[in-house]
Every structure is written in C-alpha cells, then in structure tokens.
Write a protein that holds these residues in place. Structure first.
Motif, mmCIF file in Angstrom:
data_model
loop_
_atom_site.group_PDB
_atom_site.id
_atom_site.type_symbol
_atom_site.label_atom_id
_atom_site.label_comp_id
_atom_site.label_asym_id
_atom_site.label_seq_id
_atom_site.Cartn_x
_atom_site.Cartn_y
_atom_site.Cartn_z
ATOM 1 N N TRP A 3 0.823 -1.205 0.000
ATOM 2 C CA TRP A 3 0.000 0.000 0.000
ATOM 3 C C TRP A 3 0.857 1.255 0.000
ATOM 4 O O TRP A 3 0.479 2.276 -0.575
ATOM 5 C CB TRP A 3 -1.007 0.001 1.150
ATOM 6 C CG TRP A 3 -0.411 0.095 2.530
ATOM 7 C CD1 TRP A 3 -0.031 -0.936 3.320
ATOM 8 C CD2 TRP A 3 -0.133 1.280 3.261
ATOM 9 N NE1 TRP A 3 0.471 -0.477 4.509
ATOM 10 C CE2 TRP A 3 0.409 0.891 4.495
ATOM 11 C CE3 TRP A 3 -0.298 2.635 3.008
ATOM 12 C CZ2 TRP A 3 0.812 1.805 5.469
ATOM 13 C CZ3 TRP A 3 0.085 3.554 3.974
ATOM 14 C CH2 TRP A 3 0.637 3.130 5.189
ATOM 15 N N VAL A 4 2.053 1.184 0.610
ATOM 16 C CA VAL A 4 2.958 2.333 0.613
ATOM 17 C C VAL A 4 3.458 2.588 -0.815
ATOM 18 O O VAL A 4 3.542 3.732 -1.257
ATOM 19 C CB VAL A 4 4.132 2.106 1.589
ATOM 20 C CG1 VAL A 4 5.144 3.239 1.488
ATOM 21 C CG2 VAL A 4 3.632 1.963 3.011
ATOM 22 N N GLY A 11 -4.172 -2.279 1.418
ATOM 23 C CA GLY A 11 -4.359 -2.119 2.860
ATOM 24 C C GLY A 11 -5.421 -3.043 3.423
ATOM 25 O O GLY A 11 -5.357 -3.458 4.579
ATOM 26 N N LEU A 12 -6.404 -3.367 2.596
ATOM 27 C CA LEU A 12 -7.469 -4.275 3.030
ATOM 28 C C LEU A 12 -7.096 -5.740 2.841
ATOM 29 O O LEU A 12 -7.888 -6.628 3.134
ATOM 30 C CB LEU A 12 -8.763 -3.971 2.263
ATOM 31 C CG LEU A 12 -9.399 -2.610 2.564
ATOM 32 C CD1 LEU A 12 -10.592 -2.365 1.649
ATOM 33 C CD2 LEU A 12 -9.815 -2.520 4.024
ATOM 34 N N GLY A 13 -5.881 -5.983 2.326
ATOM 35 C CA GLY A 13 -5.403 -7.355 2.208
ATOM 36 C C GLY A 13 -5.598 -7.996 0.859
ATOM 37 O O GLY A 13 -5.429 -9.210 0.724
ATOM 38 N N GLY A 14 -5.943 -7.222 -0.147
ATOM 39 C CA GLY A 14 -6.120 -7.788 -1.483
ATOM 40 C C GLY A 14 -4.784 -8.202 -2.082
ATOM 41 O O GLY A 14 -3.743 -7.606 -1.802
ATOM 42 N N GLY A 15 -4.814 -9.206 -2.903
ATOM 43 C CA GLY A 15 -3.600 -9.689 -3.556
ATOM 44 C C GLY A 15 -3.132 -8.726 -4.645
ATOM 45 O O GLY A 15 -3.834 -7.781 -5.020
ATOM 46 N N MET A 16 -1.938 -8.988 -5.174
ATOM 47 C CA MET A 16 -1.350 -8.102 -6.170
ATOM 48 C C MET A 16 -2.212 -8.018 -7.427
ATOM 49 O O MET A 16 -2.397 -6.941 -7.984
ATOM 50 C CB MET A 16 0.073 -8.566 -6.521
ATOM 51 C CG MET A 16 0.790 -7.630 -7.486
ATOM 52 S SD MET A 16 0.846 -5.894 -6.971
ATOM 53 C CE MET A 16 1.986 -5.988 -5.621
ATOM 54 N N VAL A 17 -2.776 -9.128 -7.872
ATOM 55 C CA VAL A 17 -3.624 -9.121 -9.065
ATOM 56 C C VAL A 17 -4.861 -8.263 -8.815
ATOM 57 O O VAL A 17 -5.260 -7.452 -9.660
ATOM 58 C CB VAL A 17 -4.013 -10.563 -9.470
ATOM 59 C CG1 VAL A 17 -5.041 -10.560 -10.600
ATOM 60 C CG2 VAL A 17 -2.782 -11.361 -9.853
ATOM 61 N N THR A 18 -5.458 -8.402 -7.637
ATOM 62 C CA THR A 18 -6.633 -7.607 -7.289
ATOM 63 C C THR A 18 -6.282 -6.121 -7.237
ATOM 64 O O THR A 18 -7.045 -5.279 -7.717
ATOM 65 C CB THR A 18 -7.207 -8.059 -5.928
ATOM 66 O OG1 THR A 18 -7.443 -9.451 -5.963
ATOM 67 C CG2 THR A 18 -8.497 -7.327 -5.610
ATOM 68 N N GLN A 19 -5.128 -5.798 -6.672
ATOM 69 C CA GLN A 19 -4.691 -4.408 -6.594
ATOM 70 C C GLN A 19 -4.547 -3.790 -7.983
ATOM 71 O O GLN A 19 -5.019 -2.675 -8.239
ATOM 72 C CB GLN A 19 -3.359 -4.312 -5.854
ATOM 73 C CG GLN A 19 -3.415 -4.727 -4.402
ATOM 74 C CD GLN A 19 -2.028 -4.852 -3.798
ATOM 75 O OE1 GLN A 19 -1.109 -4.143 -4.160
ATOM 76 N NE2 GLN A 19 -1.892 -5.783 -2.844
#
Length: 143
Positions: A7-8, A44-52
C-alpha cells in the motif's frame, strides 16, 4: 525494499502521478493517481497483487471514461454569465447627445458612454433608443 508494504508503494505511485498533474495540468494524471490510491486501499485491506492491479486499472479507466468527457465539455463551454463589455453588447441605450459619424453620447447601463454609429452615414437624435452592437475601447458602436 521488501520491508515496505504494497500500500505504501501504491501511495508513492499516486504521489508520483500527482507531480506531472501539477506540472502539465493534464487531468488524466490525476485520474491515474486516484486509481493508485484505490490500489493502495485494496492493498491495505489485504487484497492480492492481481486484485490491486485490477482495481487500479478499473478505477483509472472508469474515471477517464466518465470524468474526462465532462471536464472537456466544461473547458470548452463559454461562460453563461457575460461580464464586462461582453455584458453590454446587445443592450439598449438612450441617446443623450446626437450620435453621428463624428461621435456622440449615450446612456448605457446607467453610465454615459461615447458612441458612434455602425454606419457612419447614420445619425441618432437625443431621446432615441439604440442598440449596442460592439464596444471599441470606451466607445459604444450603436445601430
């Protein structure tokens, strides 16, 4: 580098996209920056890299498709409210001193203006109503 959360990195990307937005004033960079912020929230909500990445792409494309045409339309529209001399064009005035090819005076919007006719061969006597077609400097052009 591995110590920094995803997230950073998304927020750093958002800031990096904000810099060209400020420098170039291209709103597309702001929309991509908003997409990066959405990617940061997803991370930040814990989504995976693909979701991001999918959230980043979806938000960015949605903003570009929806907001950009609206912004472009507003940028090209003339202001609805005319101000200054533009507001005086098309108004009616009353001749105070004879208006002819050499000049004259009219009362326009409560003020006395110098005036001349659009057609130099025309003349207008005091008390007559005339229409203002243009303003050149401090002189109203009337018909």
């Amino acid at each position: 580098m591995a110590d920094i959360n995803a997230w950073v990195w998304w927020l750093i990307g958002a800031a990096a996209l904000g810099i060209p937005l400020v420098i170039t004033a291209m709103p597309e960079f702001g929309m991509l920056s908003a997409g990066a912020v959405a990617g940061a929230v997803t991370a930040g909500l814990g989504g995976g890299m693909v979701t991001q990445v999918l959230v980043f792409a979806a938000v960015s494309v949605a903003l570009i498709v929806v907001v950009r045409p609206i912004a472009t339309r507003h940028r090209t529209q003339r202001p609805v409210l005319a101000t200054g001399i533009e507001a005086l064009k098309g108004k009616q005035a009353v001749v105070v001193e004879r208006v002819d090819g050499s000049g004259g005076r009219i009362k326009l919007a409560g003020e006395i203006w110098s005036a001349r006719p659009l057609d130099a061969s025309e003349s207008y006597e005091p008390g007559r109503q005339v229409d203002v077609v243009d303003i050149e400097g401090a002189t109203a052009i009337v018909v």
